[in-house]
Design an enzyme around this catalytic site. Structure first.
Site, mmCIF file in Angstrom:
data_model
loop_
_atom_site.group_PDB
_atom_site.id
_atom_site.type_symbol
_atom_site.label_atom_id
_atom_site.label_comp_id
_atom_site.label_asym_id
_atom_site.label_seq_id
_atom_site.Cartn_x
_atom_site.Cartn_y
_atom_site.Cartn_z
ATOM 1 N N GLU A 279 0.718 -1.230 -0.018
ATOM 2 C CA GLU A 279 0.159 -0.240 0.028
ATOM 3 C C GLU A 279 0.846 1.235 -0.132
ATOM 4 O O GLU A 279 0.712 2.078 0.701
ATOM 5 C CB GLU A 279 -0.824 0.097 1.184
ATOM 6 C CG GLU A 279 -1.905 -1.201 1.448
ATOM 7 C CD GLU A 279 -2.430 -1.354 2.806
ATOM 8 O OE1 GLU A 279 -2.171 -0.209 3.629
ATOM 9 O OE2 GLU A 279 -3.316 -2.216 3.074
ATOM 10 N N PRO A 280 1.748 1.399 -1.058
ATOM 11 C CA PRO A 280 2.591 2.780 -0.892
ATOM 12 C C PRO A 280 1.804 4.001 -1.291
ATOM 13 O O PRO A 280 0.931 3.913 -2.318
ATOM 14 C CB PRO A 280 3.491 2.418 -2.136
ATOM 15 C CG PRO A 280 2.657 1.500 -3.076
ATOM 16 C CD PRO A 280 1.946 0.637 -2.386
ATOM 17 N N GLY A 281 2.119 4.882 -0.585
ATOM 18 C CA GLY A 281 1.544 6.077 -0.891
ATOM 19 C C GLY A 281 2.623 7.164 -1.355
ATOM 20 O O GLY A 281 2.763 7.573 -2.471
ATOM 21 N N TYR A 322 4.778 18.034 11.463
ATOM 22 C CA TYR A 322 5.690 17.415 11.857
ATOM 23 C C TYR A 322 7.132 17.610 11.811
ATOM 24 O O TYR A 322 8.097 16.936 11.678
ATOM 25 C CB TYR A 322 5.676 16.309 10.661
ATOM 26 C CG TYR A 322 4.383 15.493 10.232
ATOM 27 C CD1 TYR A 322 3.610 14.682 11.135
ATOM 28 C CD2 TYR A 322 3.891 15.781 9.333
ATOM 29 C CE1 TYR A 322 2.390 14.346 10.885
ATOM 30 C CE2 TYR A 322 2.701 15.291 8.682
ATOM 31 C CZ TYR A 322 1.906 14.516 9.629
ATOM 32 O OH TYR A 322 0.634 14.153 9.422
ATOM 33 N N CYS A 349 -2.243 33.609 10.741
ATOM 34 C CA CYS A 349 -2.186 34.003 12.022
ATOM 35 C C CYS A 349 -1.504 33.062 13.303
ATOM 36 O O CYS A 349 -2.279 32.793 14.112
ATOM 37 C CB CYS A 349 -3.282 34.725 12.454
ATOM 38 S SG CYS A 349 -4.012 35.828 11.399
ATOM 39 N N GLU A 350 -0.428 32.180 12.656
ATOM 40 C CA GLU A 350 -0.081 31.292 13.831
ATOM 41 C C GLU A 350 1.607 31.494 13.690
ATOM 42 O O GLU A 350 2.009 31.394 12.417
ATOM 43 C CB GLU A 350 -0.319 29.938 13.568
ATOM 44 C CG GLU A 350 -1.736 29.956 13.748
ATOM 45 C CD GLU A 350 -2.336 28.306 14.261
ATOM 46 O OE1 GLU A 350 -1.528 27.875 14.839
ATOM 47 O OE2 GLU A 350 -3.417 28.115 14.248
ATOM 48 N N TYR A 378 0.337 13.929 0.897
ATOM 49 C CA TYR A 378 0.116 14.551 2.071
ATOM 50 C C TYR A 378 0.025 16.090 1.981
ATOM 51 O O TYR A 378 0.334 16.825 3.238
ATOM 52 C CB TYR A 378 0.635 13.870 3.344
ATOM 53 C CG TYR A 378 0.792 12.485 3.342
ATOM 54 C CD1 TYR A 378 -0.475 11.756 3.613
ATOM 55 C CD2 TYR A 378 1.658 11.628 3.025
ATOM 56 C CE1 TYR A 378 -0.715 10.497 3.437
ATOM 57 C CE2 TYR A 378 1.724 10.305 2.957
ATOM 58 C CZ TYR A 378 0.395 9.657 3.216
ATOM 59 O OH TYR A 378 0.344 8.322 3.181
HETATM 60 N N1 LLP Z 1 -1.576 1.798 4.492
HETATM 61 C C1 LLP Z 1 -2.180 2.292 5.627
HETATM 62 C C2 LLP Z 1 -2.752 1.383 6.503
HETATM 63 C C3 LLP Z 1 -1.670 3.594 5.972
HETATM 64 O O1 LLP Z 1 -2.069 4.137 7.400
HETATM 65 C C4 LLP Z 1 -0.692 4.514 5.355
HETATM 66 C C5 LLP Z 1 -0.361 5.740 5.783
HETATM 67 C C6 LLP Z 1 -0.412 4.000 4.052
HETATM 68 C C7 LLP Z 1 -0.581 2.670 3.722
HETATM 69 C C8 LLP Z 1 0.675 4.759 3.144
HETATM 70 O O2 LLP Z 1 1.723 5.011 3.930
HETATM 71 P P1 LLP Z 1 2.841 5.780 2.954
HETATM 72 O O3 LLP Z 1 3.275 4.695 1.885
HETATM 73 O O4 LLP Z 1 2.507 6.889 2.183
HETATM 74 O O5 LLP Z 1 3.974 6.019 3.799
HETATM 75 N N2 LLP Z 1 0.421 12.641 6.926
HETATM 76 C C9 LLP Z 1 1.739 12.106 7.171
HETATM 77 C C10 LLP Z 1 1.751 10.579 6.488
HETATM 78 C C11 LLP Z 1 0.560 9.676 7.487
HETATM 79 C C12 LLP Z 1 0.463 8.174 6.922
HETATM 80 C C13 LLP Z 1 -0.710 7.528 7.307
HETATM 81 N N3 LLP Z 1 -0.957 6.506 6.664
HETATM 82 C C14 LLP Z 1 2.571 12.859 6.535
HETATM 83 O O6 LLP Z 1 2.425 13.821 5.925
HETATM 84 O O7 LLP Z 1 3.985 12.557 6.549
#
Ligand code: LLP
Length: 424
Positions: A279-281, A322, A349-350, A378
């Site tokens: 599940e890469p994002g 973060y 305003c922060e 993100y």
């Molecule tokens: N699968 C699940 C169950 C997840 O919770 C996530 C991310 C992913 C896959 C994808 O993860 P990735 O490959 O993108 O690392 N907002 C934060 C990141 C939060 C990630 C939440 N879950 C940021 O901007 O760094």
């Protein structure tokens, strides 16, 4: 590898100069490179060729319909976490058998919608959810395909806000309770117990935590097989990090895949020809996008020099949330330009409203355009209307063409669901 580069000191996305887009759509805007998205997806996909696999891009990273469609056309599946994300993948015509549903708080209506669509797997995170899915499937006269998300209790060595695989996190089913819950699931009449899932965190820059987690879940898979619960799917989640700063390189997807496949090779799961799901994002979308903004003002503070943009923390919250590093590039590079120690900030305003602090950058002037890098994941998806700021436009570049794939929000849209208290 991405498709953002300078040509004659102008910053391009593929074959389109960013200043040209800024002139056409105004600022701020997110700009995504389709070729980069697809390249990242293919590199990731190919790295897992030795094993039967399904790559489910994590929609939360960047859920723009045009981005999802670009990945769908390359054979992507999708990892969703809400009814809203389900509606998006349905909108682009994704086959249901390429969709997995994660998340700790799935509502009854979200589960029902996913059952009706016929998704591949629910990644279940609690006994309550398991019972709810069983009951809803029974009511619909269907069987629900499920995996249990196991919390392997390994430290992903990343920012605490994006760690998910530790015992103290809210995610997954405690490792020690897994076996008992699988037995219970196997007895439920409306479930097909098909998989095991685990996701330990995001922006991981070392391979060891992934390998540790995999070893732990492989033990469990063996145990389950001996119990007569052989599983067809192993979902290892997402989490592979990307380079935000020069010189700090997370492992390439090829190395990541190599490390996981090496562990899997001799497992009974591989011998049974189970299917691996990932599940890469971020690794797909992060470096495929930038946020382009214009300098409104420069300001000499008592201690600091501020460059104030027309984009703010509501548009890209990662630095505030973060303390994340994002590289900042001038859209027009000027030869021999002086550099200054700079704080790049927004209009909100922060004091948390910053993009960079104490960074040596070209001395920007009012009216200059700059690009905040690595903002494809993100970025827009975490944006908000704080300070009643309309959400910015999103642009997709394909070769020498670009298209606005989400219009800039209007003030009218922003207030359209509001009303005054009715007069009696
Ligand atoms: N699968 C699940 C169950 C997840 O919770 C996530 C991310 C992913 C896959 C994808 O993860 P990735 O490959 O993108 O690392 N907002 C934060 C990141 C939060 C990630 C939440 N879950 C940021 O901007 O760094």
């Amino acid at each position: 590898m991405d498709h953002f580069f300078y040509r004659e000191n102008r910053l391009f996305c593929e074959q389109v100069p960013l200043d040209q887009i800024a002139q056409a759509v105004g600022t701020p805007f997110y700009c995504y490179s389709e070729a980069t998205l697809q390249h990242h997806f293919q590199v990731f996909q190919q790295a897992f060729t030795p094993c039967s696999h399904l790559i489910c891009y994590s929609v939360k990273a960047n859920s723009n319909l045009a981005v999802l469609d670009a990945l769908l056309r390359r054979g992507a599946g999708f990892d969703i976490v809400s009814g809203g994300e389900l509606a998006r993948v349905q909108r682009i015509g994704c086959p249901p058998q390429r969709v997995v549903f994660s998340g700790v708080g799935k509502s009854a209506s979200e589960i029902t919608a996913a059952l009706e669509y016929g998704i591949l797997l629910f990644n279940v995170e609690s006994v309550g959810e398991l019972r709810r899915i069983n009951e809803l499937a029974g009511r619909l006269g269907r069987r629900a395909p499920i995996a249990l998300r196991i919390n392997p209790d390994v430290d992903p060595q990343t920012h605490p806000h994006i760690s998910t695989g530790l015992r103290r996190n809210k995610f997954g089913i405690p490792y020690q309770q897994a076996l008992a819950l699988y037995r219970e699931a196997a007895r439920m009449p409306h479930l097909d117990v098909l998989g095991l899932d685990c996701h330990i965190g995001s922006q991981l820059t070392a391979l060891e935590p992934f390998v540790d987690a995999l070893r732990r879940v492989l033990l469990l898979l063996d145990l389950l097989e001996r119990e007569g619960i052989p599983l067809r799917y192993l979902d290892l989640g997402g989490g592979l990090g990307i380079p935000y700063e020069d010189g700090r390189l997370p492992p390439h997807p090829g190395l990541y895949a190599g490390a996981l496949l090496a562990e899997l090779t001799n497992s009974s799961f591989a011998q049974r020809q189970g299917t691996l799901i990932l599940e890469p994002g971020r690794v797909i979308a992060g470096n495929a996008g930038v946020l382009v903004a214009r300098v409104e003002y420069v300001k000499e503070g008592e201690e600091k020099y501020f460059v104030i943009l027309d984009a703010g923390m509501n548009d890209l919250i990662r630095p505030a949330l973060y303390n994340a590093y994002h590289a900042i590039l001038p859209v027009a590079r000027r030869f021999g330009q002086e550099e200054r120690m700079t704080d790049v900030v927004g209009p909100i305003c922060e004091s948390g409203d910053f993009f960079a602090q104490d960074r040596l950058l070209p001395a920007f002037q009012s009216g200059d355009l700059l690009a905040v890098r690595s903002a494809g994941a993100y970025g827009f998806t975490m944006s908000s209307n704080y300070n009643t700021r309309p959400r910015v436009a999103e642009v997709l570049v394909r070769g020498n063409q670009f298209a606005v794939v989400r219009r800039r929000e209007s003030l009218e849209q922003l207030m359209e669901n509001e009303s005054l208290f009715p007069v009696a």
